[in-house]
Design a protein around this motif. Structure first.
Motif, PDB file in Angstrom:
ATOM      1  N   THR A  52     -29.690 -11.042  22.282  1.00  0.00           N
ATOM      2  CA  THR A  52     -28.435 -11.379  21.528  1.00  0.00           C
ATOM      3  C   THR A  52     -27.184 -11.977  22.127  1.00  0.00           C
ATOM      4  OG1 THR A  52     -29.147  -9.656  19.916  1.00  0.00           O
ATOM      5  CG2 THR A  52     -27.030 -10.502  19.746  1.00  0.00           C
ATOM      6  N   SER A  53     -26.866 -13.021  21.567  1.00  0.00           N
ATOM      7  CA  SER A  53     -25.646 -13.668  22.081  1.00  0.00           C
ATOM      8  C   SER A  53     -24.447 -13.286  21.098  1.00  0.00           C
ATOM      9  CB  SER A  53     -25.698 -15.261  21.955  1.00  0.00           C
ATOM     10  OG  SER A  53     -26.517 -15.599  22.995  1.00  0.00           O
ATOM     11  N   SER A  54     -23.189 -12.764  21.766  1.00  0.00           N
ATOM     12  CA  SER A  54     -22.025 -12.172  21.022  1.00  0.00           C
ATOM     13  C   SER A  54     -20.867 -12.929  21.467  1.00  0.00           C
ATOM     14  CB  SER A  54     -22.018 -10.777  21.015  1.00  0.00           C
ATOM     15  OG  SER A  54     -21.772 -10.254  22.283  1.00  0.00           O
ATOM     16  N   TYR A  55     -19.945 -13.193  20.611  1.00  0.00           N
ATOM     17  CA  TYR A  55     -18.928 -13.822  21.235  1.00  0.00           C
ATOM     18  C   TYR A  55     -17.520 -13.133  20.555  1.00  0.00           C
ATOM     19  CZ  TYR A  55     -21.804 -17.830  21.594  1.00  0.00           C
ATOM     20  OH  TYR A  55     -22.701 -18.559  21.869  1.00  0.00           O
ATOM     21  N   LEU A  56     -16.346 -12.565  21.596  1.00  0.00           N
ATOM     22  CA  LEU A  56     -15.311 -11.842  21.300  1.00  0.00           C
ATOM     23  C   LEU A  56     -15.752 -10.719  20.516  1.00  0.00           C
ATOM     24  CD1 LEU A  56     -12.849 -14.683  20.092  1.00  0.00           C
ATOM     25  CD2 LEU A  56     -13.037 -13.720  22.526  1.00  0.00           C
ATOM     26  N   SER A  57     -16.662  -9.925  21.005  1.00  0.00           N
ATOM     27  CA  SER A  57     -16.996  -8.683  20.485  1.00  0.00           C
ATOM     28  C   SER A  57     -16.709  -7.288  21.332  1.00  0.00           C
ATOM     29  CB  SER A  57     -18.580  -8.684  20.258  1.00  0.00           C
ATOM     30  OG  SER A  57     -19.254  -8.751  21.757  1.00  0.00           O
ATOM     31  N   GLY A  58     -15.713  -7.584  22.255  1.00  0.00           N
ATOM     32  CA  GLY A  58     -15.492  -6.375  23.012  1.00  0.00           C
ATOM     33  C   GLY A  58     -14.339  -6.542  23.923  1.00  0.00           C
ATOM     34  N   GLY A  59     -13.671  -5.435  24.444  1.00  0.00           N
ATOM     35  CA  GLY A  59     -12.745  -5.673  25.212  1.00  0.00           C
ATOM     36  C   GLY A  59     -12.190  -4.293  26.105  1.00  0.00           C
ATOM     37  N   MET A  60     -11.694  -4.193  27.130  1.00  0.00           N
ATOM     38  CA  MET A  60     -11.474  -3.084  28.000  1.00  0.00           C
ATOM     39  C   MET A  60      -9.974  -3.039  28.314  1.00  0.00           C
ATOM     40  SD  MET A  60     -14.542  -3.260  30.991  1.00  0.00           S
ATOM     41  CE  MET A  60     -14.145  -5.050  31.342  1.00  0.00           C
ATOM     42  N   ILE A  61      -9.343  -1.682  28.392  1.00  0.00           N
ATOM     43  CA  ILE A  61      -8.132  -1.603  29.016  1.00  0.00           C
ATOM     44  C   ILE A  61      -8.279  -0.878  30.639  1.00  0.00           C
ATOM     45  CG2 ILE A  61      -5.803  -0.272  28.951  1.00  0.00           C
ATOM     46  CD1 ILE A  61      -6.193  -0.496  25.915  1.00  0.00           C
ATOM     47  N   LYS A  62      -7.689  -1.314  31.604  1.00  0.00           N
ATOM     48  CA  LYS A  62      -7.802  -0.940  33.139  1.00  0.00           C
ATOM     49  C   LYS A  62      -6.761  -0.463  33.754  1.00  0.00           C
ATOM     50  CE  LYS A  62     -11.723  -4.366  33.986  1.00  0.00           C
ATOM     51  NZ  LYS A  62     -11.939  -5.296  34.884  1.00  0.00           N
ATOM     52  N   PHE A  63      -6.818   0.705  34.063  1.00  0.00           N
ATOM     53  CA  PHE A  63      -5.420   1.216  34.871  1.00  0.00           C
ATOM     54  C   PHE A  63      -5.821   1.166  36.502  1.00  0.00           C
ATOM     55  CE2 PHE A  63      -5.765   3.134  30.526  1.00  0.00           C
ATOM     56  CZ  PHE A  63      -4.461   3.106  30.279  1.00  0.00           C
ATOM     57  N   ASN A  64      -5.024   0.583  37.103  1.00  0.00           N
ATOM     58  CA  ASN A  64      -5.381   0.025  38.579  1.00  0.00           C
ATOM     59  C   ASN A  64      -4.684   0.971  39.519  1.00  0.00           C
ATOM     60  OD1 ASN A  64      -6.531  -2.352  37.281  1.00  0.00           O
ATOM     61  ND2 ASN A  64      -4.603  -3.363  37.363  1.00  0.00           N
ATOM     62  N   ASP A  65      -5.487   1.217  40.371  1.00  0.00           N
ATOM     63  CA  ASP A  65      -4.815   2.048  41.771  1.00  0.00           C
ATOM     64  C   ASP A  65      -5.296   1.253  43.001  1.00  0.00           C
ATOM     65  OD1 ASP A  65      -3.882   3.769  43.242  1.00  0.00           O
ATOM     66  OD2 ASP A  65      -5.241   5.594  42.617  1.00  0.00           O
ATOM     67  N   ASN A  66      -4.854   0.471  43.487  1.00  0.00           N
ATOM     68  CA  ASN A  66      -5.063  -0.312  44.469  1.00  0.00           C
ATOM     69  C   ASN A  66      -6.390  -1.006  44.344  1.00  0.00           C
ATOM     70  OD1 ASN A  66      -2.724   0.204  46.139  1.00  0.00           O
ATOM     71  ND2 ASN A  66      -3.723   2.215  46.754  1.00  0.00           N
TER      72      ASN A  66
END
Length: 231
Positions: A52-66
């Protein structure tokens, strides 16, 4: 000659400073622009090789530590689906599938260069629902005088996921990252299958299972915006 050496040294120093981009920002917001993925199996689906091809169907938040980032992700897909059930000349299933996926995990970059390979592990929760109809496609039914009426079908899967992820990040400009990743998700779910027969009594057949399956996501491409400061 000294002039060219100074210019070269300046370029190297600027690249070295830019290479720390992901380590210098405290958090990032990512949007998946395109994904090619394998959806959970419906009933006794045979055409599992369809993706299945999907467009703009998800996202993430990342908390960076080095070199390590902690990831919170989610996705939602709704699509019309047609599958072959049991065998190519047995049954055809048509309907709508809705899929919700939430995950938490960590990501580790292997370097701080402009092109960064990385790996990640995601653990999560997934809910998948299909609502549609099932109809026989056998030769015997095609030759009958009475038209075949489709049965109603509703299935759902609720369970836990675990997925190793491998990817590459490219940092073309400050605060902006393009990523491409692949994953293989293990999905262990409680499944509920309900079929309502197209007869005078609307006979209901209900089955319940605990099942596991592997779902391949060969390509996922997106954009990541970096904010804050770790300095």
């Amino acid at each position: 000659m000294k002039k060219y050496l100074l210019i070269g040294l300046s370029v190297l120093l600027s690249n070295a400073g830019f290479s720390q981009i992901n380590g210098d920002y405290s958090y990032s917001v990512a949007v998946r622009g395109y994904s090619l993925l394998q959806m959970p199996k419906v009933l006794n689906q045979k055409n599992r090789d369809n993706f299945t091809s999907s467009y703009l169907s998800g996202g993430m938040i990342k908390f960076n530590d080095n070199q390590i980032s902690y990831r919170l992700g989610g996705s939602y897909i709704s699509k019309d689906t047609q599958i072959v059930n049991n065998c190519a000349t047995c049954q055809e299933v048509n309907g709508q599938m809705k899929d919700y996926n939430f995950s938490i995990g960590f990501e580790k970059s292997l370097n701080f260069s402009v092109i960064q390979p990385y790996f990640a592990i995601d653990l999560g929760f997934r809910y998948n629902k299909f609502d549609g109809t099932l109809i026989s496609t056998s030769i015997l039914d095609e030759n009958t005088a009475t038209p075949v009426r489709p049965d109603g079908v509703e299935t759902s899967k609720t369970g836990f996921t675990m997925a190793p992820v491998f990817g590459i990040k490219i940092n073309p400009i400050d605060k902006l990252t393009i990523f491409l990743e692949s994953s293989l998700q293990w999905f262990h779910a409680y499944e509920r299958q309900e079929v309502v027969a197209a007869d005078a009594n609307n006979t209901i057949t209900l089955n319940k299972y605990n099942k596991s399956e592997f779902l391949l996501n060969p390509v996922s491409v997106g954009i990541q915006f970096n904010f804050g400061s770790n300095r």
